[in-house]
Design a protein around this motif. Structure first.
Motif, PDB file in Angstrom:
ATOM      1  N   TRP B  48      40.591  31.374  57.622  1.00  0.00           N
ATOM      2  CA  TRP B  48      41.857  30.691  57.374  1.00  0.00           C
ATOM      3  C   TRP B  48      41.998  29.462  58.264  1.00  0.00           C
ATOM      4  N   GLY B  56      39.725  29.883  61.419  1.00  0.00           N
ATOM      5  CA  GLY B  56      39.519  31.182  62.049  1.00  0.00           C
ATOM      6  C   GLY B  56      38.693  32.075  61.144  1.00  0.00           C
ATOM      7  N   TYR B  58      37.642  36.271  60.520  1.00  0.00           N
ATOM      8  CA  TYR B  58      37.777  37.690  60.864  1.00  0.00           C
ATOM      9  C   TYR B  58      36.960  38.499  59.861  1.00  0.00           C
ATOM     10  N   TRP B  65      40.132  48.320  52.682  1.00  0.00           N
ATOM     11  CA  TRP B  65      41.314  49.158  52.459  1.00  0.00           C
ATOM     12  C   TRP B  65      41.697  50.007  53.648  1.00  0.00           C
ATOM     13  N   SER B  66      40.780  50.208  54.588  1.00  0.00           N
ATOM     14  CA  SER B  66      41.119  51.116  55.685  1.00  0.00           C
ATOM     15  C   SER B  66      41.246  50.416  57.031  1.00  0.00           C
ATOM     16  N   ASP B  67      41.329  49.105  57.033  1.00  0.00           N
ATOM     17  CA  ASP B  67      41.365  48.394  58.309  1.00  0.00           C
ATOM     18  C   ASP B  67      42.788  47.972  58.673  1.00  0.00           C
ATOM     19  N   ASN B  69      43.764  46.493  61.292  1.00  0.00           N
ATOM     20  CA  ASN B  69      43.789  45.134  61.846  1.00  0.00           C
ATOM     21  C   ASN B  69      43.976  44.098  60.742  1.00  0.00           C
ATOM     22  N   SER B  72      47.508  43.825  59.619  1.00  0.00           N
ATOM     23  CA  SER B  72      48.353  43.159  60.605  1.00  0.00           C
ATOM     24  C   SER B  72      48.135  41.643  60.563  1.00  0.00           C
ATOM     25  N   LEU B  73      46.897  41.228  60.537  1.00  0.00           N
ATOM     26  CA  LEU B  73      46.604  39.783  60.486  1.00  0.00           C
ATOM     27  C   LEU B  73      47.193  39.164  59.229  1.00  0.00           C
ATOM     28  N   GLU B  75      49.692  40.093  57.474  1.00  0.00           N
ATOM     29  CA  GLU B  75      51.159  40.013  57.553  1.00  0.00           C
ATOM     30  C   GLU B  75      51.614  38.884  58.462  1.00  0.00           C
ATOM     31  N   GLN B  76      50.891  38.717  59.561  1.00  0.00           N
ATOM     32  CA  GLN B  76      51.362  37.809  60.608  1.00  0.00           C
ATOM     33  C   GLN B  76      51.025  36.345  60.338  1.00  0.00           C
ATOM     34  N   ILE B  77      49.849  36.111  59.822  1.00  0.00           N
ATOM     35  CA  ILE B  77      49.353  34.736  59.772  1.00  0.00           C
ATOM     36  C   ILE B  77      49.770  34.048  58.483  1.00  0.00           C
ATOM     37  N   ARG B  78      50.468  32.936  58.620  1.00  0.00           N
ATOM     38  CA  ARG B  78      50.799  32.066  57.497  1.00  0.00           C
ATOM     39  C   ARG B  78      49.776  30.948  57.500  1.00  0.00           C
TER      40      ARG B  78
ATOM     41  N   TRP C  48      50.903  40.577  69.388  1.00  0.00           N
ATOM     42  CA  TRP C  48      51.555  39.273  69.512  1.00  0.00           C
ATOM     43  C   TRP C  48      52.705  39.138  68.529  1.00  0.00           C
ATOM     44  N   LEU C  52      57.654  37.225  62.366  1.00  0.00           N
ATOM     45  CA  LEU C  52      58.338  38.470  62.028  1.00  0.00           C
ATOM     46  C   LEU C  52      58.854  39.156  63.284  1.00  0.00           C
ATOM     47  N   LEU C  57      49.046  43.402  65.541  1.00  0.00           N
ATOM     48  CA  LEU C  57      48.255  44.264  66.411  1.00  0.00           C
ATOM     49  C   LEU C  57      46.791  44.132  66.015  1.00  0.00           C
ATOM     50  N   TYR C  58      45.948  43.881  66.992  1.00  0.00           N
ATOM     51  CA  TYR C  58      44.517  43.822  66.738  1.00  0.00           C
ATOM     52  C   TYR C  58      43.806  44.602  67.829  1.00  0.00           C
ATOM     53  N   ASN C  69      35.471  38.198  66.500  1.00  0.00           N
ATOM     54  CA  ASN C  69      36.789  38.167  65.863  1.00  0.00           C
ATOM     55  C   ASN C  69      37.890  37.858  66.876  1.00  0.00           C
ATOM     56  N   SER C  72      38.079  34.255  67.772  1.00  0.00           N
ATOM     57  CA  SER C  72      38.648  33.459  66.691  1.00  0.00           C
ATOM     58  C   SER C  72      40.176  33.625  66.644  1.00  0.00           C
ATOM     59  N   GLN C  76      43.040  30.682  67.298  1.00  0.00           N
ATOM     60  CA  GLN C  76      43.864  30.248  66.168  1.00  0.00           C
ATOM     61  C   GLN C  76      45.353  30.517  66.354  1.00  0.00           C
ATOM     62  N   ARG C  96      40.012  53.190  68.296  1.00  0.00           N
ATOM     63  CA  ARG C  96      41.089  52.216  68.120  1.00  0.00           C
ATOM     64  C   ARG C  96      42.448  52.817  68.423  1.00  0.00           C
TER      65      ARG C  96
ATOM     66  N   THR D  94      41.622  56.118  59.891  1.00  0.00           N
ATOM     67  CA  THR D  94      40.167  56.192  59.876  1.00  0.00           C
ATOM     68  C   THR D  94      39.674  56.028  61.304  1.00  0.00           C
TER      69      THR D  94
END
Lengths: 272, 272, 272, 272
Positions: B48, B56, B58, B65-67, B69, B72-73, B75-78, C48, C52, C57-58, C69, C72, C76, C96, D94
């Motif tokens: 992105w 960036g 990632y 489907w199971s990550d 992270n 979250s990314l 949702e957060q990153i525009r 961070w 929102l 969360l990462y 990752n 990056s 960014q 995690r 997971t």
């Protein structure tokens, strides 16, 4: 830089050498004593021979010290010949594909060191790998490339000559590119019966390498117990304990061959 | 095969397209509708653009489907321009280094398809990559190799010509090796401003590709809400919902260029 | 033990503090200077605030130093408030779910230290967590349990009182079980506006904690550049560089509150 | 839901059942035939007995179909008793810690199903686990909690009675919380000699379960070759091939005990 250990002899549970000694390989992953890189936490790998000619391979990207799977495998699996490696990257990415040992058919190879100016010579080195062997090239390390180039140079038939030729080819490419960084390696390979190891560098400053022979009877209070007889051989980056009587240093510019507990060390002097 | 999505337009939270639609890319990772491979669970990637020219990146090896992270990314990153990809391996290993998109300086590239006979032509393709570009080759996929070869062929200056030349070069190598498997690709690349996409195959059976333009106002009940105006463009492997009025198929043998909401699609016909 | 850093102030790219300083948090993951554990390679986490109320969360299990990752994301994402943590496990697994920070609704929490005799008191501590909060308990660490217990004790309404009560409850359980190991913590939490931090231990030997305020203008030659004004606050396990004028130690038994660049530090003395 | 397989009998290389059959467990991870969840890609696990009383454990979060390590282990390790499991999460994260099988001392346990309303009853179920056993609780699944609760109820001495009592306790907690979702389980456990399996649900709709006995002689064209004699027993979620003569369904509400190739199946009817 990295740390590694090769064992050949009577079948033993792998944790006897990987986890139990005071300065075990797993401990070296967190805090090596004779290495430029104190922490060797950029992945690890285990290759071992069992009932099949082809060895098993277990490699992952987490530090060896925190992998519960590795502990379990090392406790459970008894093997007469195994390679273990903890990695400190010299630039290439942390990826399973870049973790040692590398496998080709029945052979294993692992390495500690660096081809100077790798970024400059890589494409040429890769271009010299024999076409059919290139299919099994998976990562981007200099180590895996050396192995494949050496295979094409006859590693399986004559390891000493193949290593010498491969070193010479790479030195030649480095010279053409005007690389001034050194080429250093301590490496090991095996076909499942004989164990070969090499300590050599273009500047006489190879990573450390040791060997010992004897009957591994276990580990007591963090000290490896070596009984009479030469049934087993270990070749490794650094001693597993402080018992100085056990560990022999492999001299700079040497090639080591071990079979049936017998160890030969002779000078290695690649042309070039 | 794989599934991917490219977005360029007004900045939006990435989950608007990656998670919220009925047939979102993440849903496609578990169960794609128009793909040879139903499951695209061999890793994923997200590239992105933000405040910097360099995008960036990632990428990870678990299924999208199971990550947690990734959620979250997203949702957060525009972002005003992003690429997302879910991978179904066609043979090369599951590794971050083999996950799309690939990045070179300010550029991103991603791909769905396969260079027929990759194992046979790989060494030659890699040998043709421009020497300085080869330093950023990290994995072993045909996709990353195509990208690097195309960069050397002038991708940054003239994407259409560079892609055409790269396809022709690879077809030539395939012919020399007597490869009968087809060469198929739907690919996208960008410099952070213009979005380029390609749908082409040697046998006229490319993976599916769609595009749409409009003002993305969000997602309601799993349907993408597209308002008046052509501020935003999406190019993607399959529609995100069943609203047939939204999604235009990109015809076989086409090249698409999008900038500022304007989309041009024209025939792509590599020499050879 | 672990190392962490909390930042609140004018939005900055996270790598300004995480990667660029001489003793950056990522460097601390490989080689901490003021920590019992030199290596903090058992996973890491980043929380961070963006557009929102709920933070991103990462978290991952590899060492922070080798995660492309993370680099990056840190380059960014610009954020006005973020938490970062590198973990050295005190016994619980590398997962995690055991990586900090922990999130509950709009709140973040992270921790360095240990509840003495955790294996003995864990079941009782978990039993005291408010039923509805227990649903978001995912791992097995003492840190996450402390956070959830504190939430039930009113952390969102009155952090000081809630922390004091939670410490007292845990000390009580430790006493009942006859635990002689100490309870030590340096912890931070936030609702996205105010930043709270705590340095306390039952034996007066808490992990180190520092703070500074000023206008973060970037990083030059590995030194954090702090301009006039108190717009930004950092609270962190150890200084990011050797400029002694920047870094104030938080005394044992202290609670720190920061908002809008204003920092208050006052004694923390839990009952019991 | 998940898919699993348990084997007890003459030592065989694990890949004989895990990889070679047409509908092998690894194939089921990508595309199960008799499961609510077609894809079982949320991690996997392997537990096996070797020379030690304590079994080995190998669990990871990637899909079983893409893990080269798993293939290597399955080829190399011969075992007289092993459990394998591919996971489709029913809500919990997971994570290796949530992957089956679970181990306690010399015992293994694995499970497919769900405790209805787990989020509501979890804290109470965990509170009932015997204090000393709670120390080995690492994840957050209902499956691991069932195992630990059953251990405290005497699983090692009388598995049938312990399972019945555990089911009854959980049903009681579900009733108290007014849970209307069903409690369904097909589970297996072993001490390294006897193999126990259970198929039961509160609504008569348990996940599928099958068993077979015979002498496993290998796999030919994807079909398991079962010779005369009852030396080996398999209990598994779904048949490994379409040879209907091999696979016996375990009826709803049954408990199975296998030892030395002898299989007993009898009704399981927990009080309550």
């Amino acid at each position: 830089m990295c740390r590694w250990l090769a064992y050949a002899g009577i079948p033993i549970a792998m944790d006897t050498l990987l986890f139990q000694p005071r300065n075990s390989l797993i401990r070296q992953s967190l805090s090596a004593q004779r290495s430029v890189a104190v922490t060797n936490g950029d992945g690890f790998g285990l290759g071992w021979y069992g009932d099949l000619p082809r060895p098993g391979l277990y490699r992952d990207t987490m530090p060896a010290w925190s992998d519960a799977n590795l502990r379990s495998l090392a406790e459970q699996i008894r093997s007469p010949l195994f390679f273990a490696h903890v990695r400190a990257s010299t630039g290439t990415a942390t990826s399973r594909l870049n973790c040692h040992p590398f496998r080709y058919e029945d052979w294993l190879f692992m390495h500690n060191g660096q081809i100077g100016g790798w970024a400059s010579v890589r494409q040429d080195v890769e271009g010299m790998i024999r076409r059919d062997l290139y299919r099994s090239r998976e990562g981007s390390t200099d180590s895996e490339a050396f192995f494949h180039l050496a295979l094409g140079n006859g590693l399986m038939a004559d390891p000493v000559a193949a290593c010498a030729r491969t070193v010479a080819q790479i030195l030649d490419l480095m010279a053409r590119e005007g690389v001034s960084e050194p080429f250093r390696m301590t490496a090991a390979c095996t076909d499942g019966r004989r164990l070969y190891a090499l300590r050599w560098s273009s500047d006489g400053r190879s990573p450390s390498l040791y060997w010992t022979a004897g009957r591994v009877e276990g580990c007591r209070d963090g000290l490896v117990v070596l009984g009479e007889g030469r049934q087993s051989v270990m070749v490794l980056s650094e001693p597993l304990d402080e018992d100085a009587s056990h560990w022999n240093e492999v001299a700079e510019g040497s090639f080591l061959v071990a079979e049936g507990g017998h160890v030969q060390v002779f000078p290695f002097d690649p042309p070039g």
